[in-house]
Design a protein around this motif. Structure first.
Motif, PDB file in Angstrom:
ATOM      1  N   PRO A 167      44.920 -41.700   2.536  1.00 41.05           N
ATOM      2  CA  PRO A 167      44.765 -40.353   1.957  1.00 41.05           C
ATOM      3  C   PRO A 167      43.383 -40.081   1.369  1.00 41.05           C
ATOM      4  N   LEU A 168      42.685 -41.116   0.921  1.00 37.20           N
ATOM      5  CA  LEU A 168      41.386 -40.915   0.263  1.00 37.20           C
ATOM      6  C   LEU A 168      40.228 -40.761   1.254  1.00 37.20           C
ATOM      7  N   ILE A 169      40.437 -41.159   2.505  1.00 34.01           N
ATOM      8  CA  ILE A 169      39.325 -41.252   3.462  1.00 34.01           C
ATOM      9  C   ILE A 169      38.609 -39.916   3.697  1.00 34.01           C
ATOM     10  N   PRO A 170      39.325 -38.779   3.869  1.00 30.05           N
ATOM     11  CA  PRO A 170      38.581 -37.518   4.079  1.00 30.05           C
ATOM     12  C   PRO A 170      37.690 -37.135   2.887  1.00 30.05           C
ATOM     13  N   GLY A 171      38.011 -37.634   1.714  1.00 24.92           N
ATOM     14  CA  GLY A 171      37.199 -37.348   0.531  1.00 24.92           C
ATOM     15  C   GLY A 171      35.867 -38.074   0.520  1.00 24.92           C
ATOM     16  N   THR A 184      36.464 -22.598   7.773  1.00 25.71           N
ATOM     17  CA  THR A 184      37.908 -22.688   8.030  1.00 25.71           C
ATOM     18  C   THR A 184      38.745 -22.774   6.756  1.00 25.71           C
ATOM     19  N   GLY A 185      38.104 -23.129   5.632  1.00 29.19           N
ATOM     20  CA  GLY A 185      38.873 -23.380   4.407  1.00 29.19           C
ATOM     21  C   GLY A 185      39.290 -24.842   4.276  1.00 29.19           C
ATOM     22  N   PHE A 186      39.004 -25.632   5.316  1.00 26.95           N
ATOM     23  CA  PHE A 186      39.283 -27.071   5.289  1.00 26.95           C
ATOM     24  C   PHE A 186      37.974 -27.819   5.498  1.00 26.95           C
ATOM     25  N   LYS A 187      37.658 -28.738   4.602  1.00 24.53           N
ATOM     26  CA  LYS A 187      36.440 -29.524   4.810  1.00 24.53           C
ATOM     27  C   LYS A 187      36.629 -30.527   5.952  1.00 24.53           C
ATOM     28  N   ASP A 188      37.878 -30.912   6.181  1.00 23.47           N
ATOM     29  CA  ASP A 188      38.177 -31.802   7.305  1.00 23.47           C
ATOM     30  C   ASP A 188      39.096 -31.074   8.287  1.00 23.47           C
ATOM     31  N   THR A 189      38.539 -30.069   8.963  1.00 27.10           N
ATOM     32  CA  THR A 189      39.328 -29.271   9.900  1.00 27.10           C
ATOM     33  C   THR A 189      39.830 -30.124  11.064  1.00 27.10           C
ATOM     34  N   ARG A 190      39.041 -31.128  11.447  1.00 26.02           N
ATOM     35  CA  ARG A 190      39.490 -32.029  12.524  1.00 26.02           C
ATOM     36  C   ARG A 190      40.864 -32.599  12.208  1.00 26.02           C
ATOM     37  N   LEU A 191      41.049 -33.058  10.969  1.00 28.52           N
ATOM     38  CA  LEU A 191      42.338 -33.667  10.609  1.00 28.52           C
ATOM     39  C   LEU A 191      43.437 -32.625  10.476  1.00 28.52           C
ATOM     40  N   GLU A 192      43.101 -31.432  10.064  1.00 24.55           N
ATOM     41  CA  GLU A 192      44.107 -30.375   9.976  1.00 24.55           C
ATOM     42  C   GLU A 192      44.680 -30.098  11.374  1.00 24.55           C
ATOM     43  N   ASP A 305      55.137 -39.250   0.640  1.00 26.84           N
ATOM     44  CA  ASP A 305      54.433 -39.252  -0.651  1.00 26.84           C
ATOM     45  C   ASP A 305      52.927 -39.434  -0.450  1.00 26.84           C
ATOM     46  N   LEU A 306      52.559 -40.252   0.524  1.00 23.27           N
ATOM     47  CA  LEU A 306      51.131 -40.441   0.818  1.00 23.27           C
ATOM     48  C   LEU A 306      50.557 -39.206   1.517  1.00 23.27           C
ATOM     49  N   LEU A 307      51.360 -38.577   2.367  1.00 22.42           N
ATOM     50  CA  LEU A 307      50.915 -37.353   3.039  1.00 22.42           C
ATOM     51  C   LEU A 307      50.677 -36.229   2.031  1.00 22.42           C
ATOM     52  N   ASN A 308      51.493 -36.190   0.977  1.00 22.84           N
ATOM     53  CA  ASN A 308      51.326 -35.169  -0.067  1.00 22.84           C
ATOM     54  C   ASN A 308      49.993 -35.320  -0.794  1.00 22.84           C
ATOM     55  N   ILE A 309      49.450 -36.536  -0.801  1.00 20.08           N
ATOM     56  CA  ILE A 309      48.123 -36.766  -1.398  1.00 20.08           C
ATOM     57  C   ILE A 309      47.033 -36.469  -0.364  1.00 20.08           C
ATOM     58  N   LEU A 310      47.286 -36.836   0.895  1.00 14.46           N
ATOM     59  CA  LEU A 310      46.300 -36.610   1.957  1.00 14.46           C
ATOM     60  C   LEU A 310      46.041 -35.123   2.201  1.00 14.46           C
ATOM     61  N   ASN A 311      47.098 -34.303   2.245  1.00 17.90           N
ATOM     62  CA  ASN A 311      46.940 -32.900   2.655  1.00 17.90           C
ATOM     63  C   ASN A 311      45.909 -32.108   1.843  1.00 17.90           C
ATOM     64  N   PRO A 312      45.973 -32.133   0.499  1.00 16.61           N
ATOM     65  CA  PRO A 312      44.954 -31.372  -0.242  1.00 16.61           C
ATOM     66  C   PRO A 312      43.551 -31.972  -0.122  1.00 16.61           C
ATOM     67  N   ILE A 313      43.470 -33.276   0.206  1.00 16.31           N
ATOM     68  CA  ILE A 313      42.144 -33.899   0.386  1.00 16.31           C
ATOM     69  C   ILE A 313      41.556 -33.485   1.733  1.00 16.31           C
ATOM     70  N   ILE A 314      42.404 -33.283   2.749  1.00 17.59           N
ATOM     71  CA  ILE A 314      41.930 -32.713   4.021  1.00 17.59           C
ATOM     72  C   ILE A 314      41.299 -31.347   3.759  1.00 17.59           C
ATOM     73  N   LYS A 315      41.876 -30.599   2.827  1.00 16.74           N
ATOM     74  CA  LYS A 315      41.375 -29.257   2.518  1.00 16.74           C
ATOM     75  C   LYS A 315      40.114 -29.299   1.651  1.00 16.74           C
ATOM     76  N   ASP A 316      40.187 -29.988   0.530  1.00 18.58           N
ATOM     77  CA  ASP A 316      39.115 -29.907  -0.467  1.00 18.58           C
ATOM     78  C   ASP A 316      38.222 -31.142  -0.547  1.00 18.58           C
TER      79      ASP A 316
END
Length: 407
Positions: A167-171, A184-192, A305-316
């Motif tokens: 979950p921390l990797i996109p950050g 796009t509103g996502f800093k990691d649009t590739r992962l979105e 639970d890990l995805l719930n942490i990853l998702n906002p990090i994909i965005k911000d």
């Protein structure tokens, strides 16, 4: 096949797009590039310690370590030499390599050409199932990290550690904030896009975060068998391999006793890529050796639970503040903090294990922000094609010179 123990060797793969060097338009000429290099067309070329190969689409080339290596320090230079050679071969064709995880101007519906040569029957089948003319297929460049394990005991430790770090990797490495000239509103649009590009057969990507499986037998039963069953109606000739079909953010490759991490967006130059890979590997060593948290605590985390942490990090990316204390305690942190500060904390723990050029690269990222943030700062409010082209040509120059991007 020789088997290796944890962290004994590494395999790194870098994907780059070919573009016209005047206007950034996609250049589907990887076959021409490989033919110029080799004298005839082959899908793989050995070039000393680095190998070149084609990908699904005709405008992406992959550079990878030519077999396992134990020397991460020299890889920045090795990859850079190959980039210089490729750009020299492309120059008469008025083309060059473009870094970052997504082309900012590409229209995948009109610009996509699938690879038409060796292995093309596999790509054609993928295209029939998923329609690969989309950003999630033809406009995604990443860095893959391959890490070995010797047996089930080592697989258990490595898979547990990788799952909680994902979950921390996109950050640390998000580099895809713009598609089709728009923020796009996502800093990691590739992962979105990565999360949903195979939704027709959801068993393939799962929840991106792999399931809680820690033995080869469990992995086959929980992940591979459902994939094989789900894809069977589409693959009448049995040409698809379950190892390749598995598209989670980290995949077990039991054919070569390794786990491949796929959540890393490619950066502006190999120095940045290799610094990030080196840092991720050093943190995984701490986790595997139980220096930060016990194995049982790492293993208990559910994928959702890990995805719930990853998702906002994909965005911000680095600016997202993590407040899940139970998760933070896995890394020896006892207060809420931004992902940027989490990585600062982790970097300080392993800093001395990184070569000086990689330390400089990580410190630049931790101060100035992810490449996505730096791209957005450079673009400002001007999303004209002219301005975007100007910024991304600067990034292409960073790749040619192996230097970090400063807006």
């Amino acid at each position: 096949m020789k088997k290796y123990h944890l962290f004994e060797v590494f395999g790194i793969e870098l994907e780059y797009m070919l573009v016209q060097n005047s206007n950034l338009k996609v250049a589907p000429i990887v076959d021409t590039l490989l033919t110029k290099k080799n004298g005839k067309l082959t899908s793989d070329i050995d070039n000393g310690d680095i190998a070149w190969s084609n990908e699904l689409v005709a405008h992406v080339v992959e550079l990878k370590t030519n077999g396992p290596t134990n020397n991460l320090e020299c890889l920045s230079e090795s990859f850079h030499k190959n980039i210089i050679e490729i750009n020299a071969l492309l120059k008469p064709l008025q083309a060059c390599l473009l870094p970052t995880a997504a082309h900012p101007l590409m229209n995948p519906l009109t610009d996509t050409q699938l690879w038409k040569h060796e292995y093309n029957e596999i790509y054609e089948l993928y295209n029939r199932i998923f329609n690969c003319k989309g950003h999630g297929w033809s406009n995604v460049q990443s860095t893959h990290i391959n890490l070995p394990f010797y047996d089930d005991k080592e697989f258990e430790k490595l898979h547990a550690a990788i799952r909680i770090l994902l979950p921390l990797i996109p950050g640390l490495c998000a580099s895809s904030p713009i598609l089709e000239s728009k923020k796009t509103g996502f800093k990691d649009t590739r992962l979105e896009y990565y999360k949903t590009n195979q939704k027709k057969i959801p068993e393939m990507t799962g929840s991106v975060i792999p399931e809680r499986v820690f033995t080869k037998a469990d992995y086959y039963a929980t992940i591979f068998e459902p994939i094989k069953k789900a894809v069977k109606p589409f693959d009448h000739d049995n040409i698809l391999d379950h190892h390749f079909l598995n598209s989670r953010g980290a995949i077990a490759r039991f054919d070569r006793n390794a786990i491949e991490i796929r959540l890393v967006d490619i950066q502006e130059c190999p120095k940045a890529d290799m610094a990030i890979c080196n840092l991720i590997i050093e943190i995984l060593k701490l986790l595997v050796n139980k220096k930060l948290s016990k194995l049982q605590l790492q293993k208990k985390w559910l994928k959702q639970d890990l995805l719930n942490i990853l998702n906002p990090i994909i965005k911000d990316a680095e600016t997202f503040k993590v407040s899940n204390m139970e998760y933070l305690e896995l890394f020896g942190i006892n207060e809420s903090m931004s992902v940027q500060n989490i990585w600062r904390h982790l970097y300080e723990l392993v800093k001395t294990n990184l070569p000086n050029p990689y330390q400089e690269a990580i410190e630049h990222i931790l101060i100035e922000g992810t490449l996505a943030t730096r791209i957005l700062n450079a673009i400002g409010k001007d999303y004209s094609e002219k301005n975007i082209t100007k910024v991304y040509l600067q990034l292409a120059n960073c790749l040619q010179e192996n230097k970090l991007f400063i807006p």
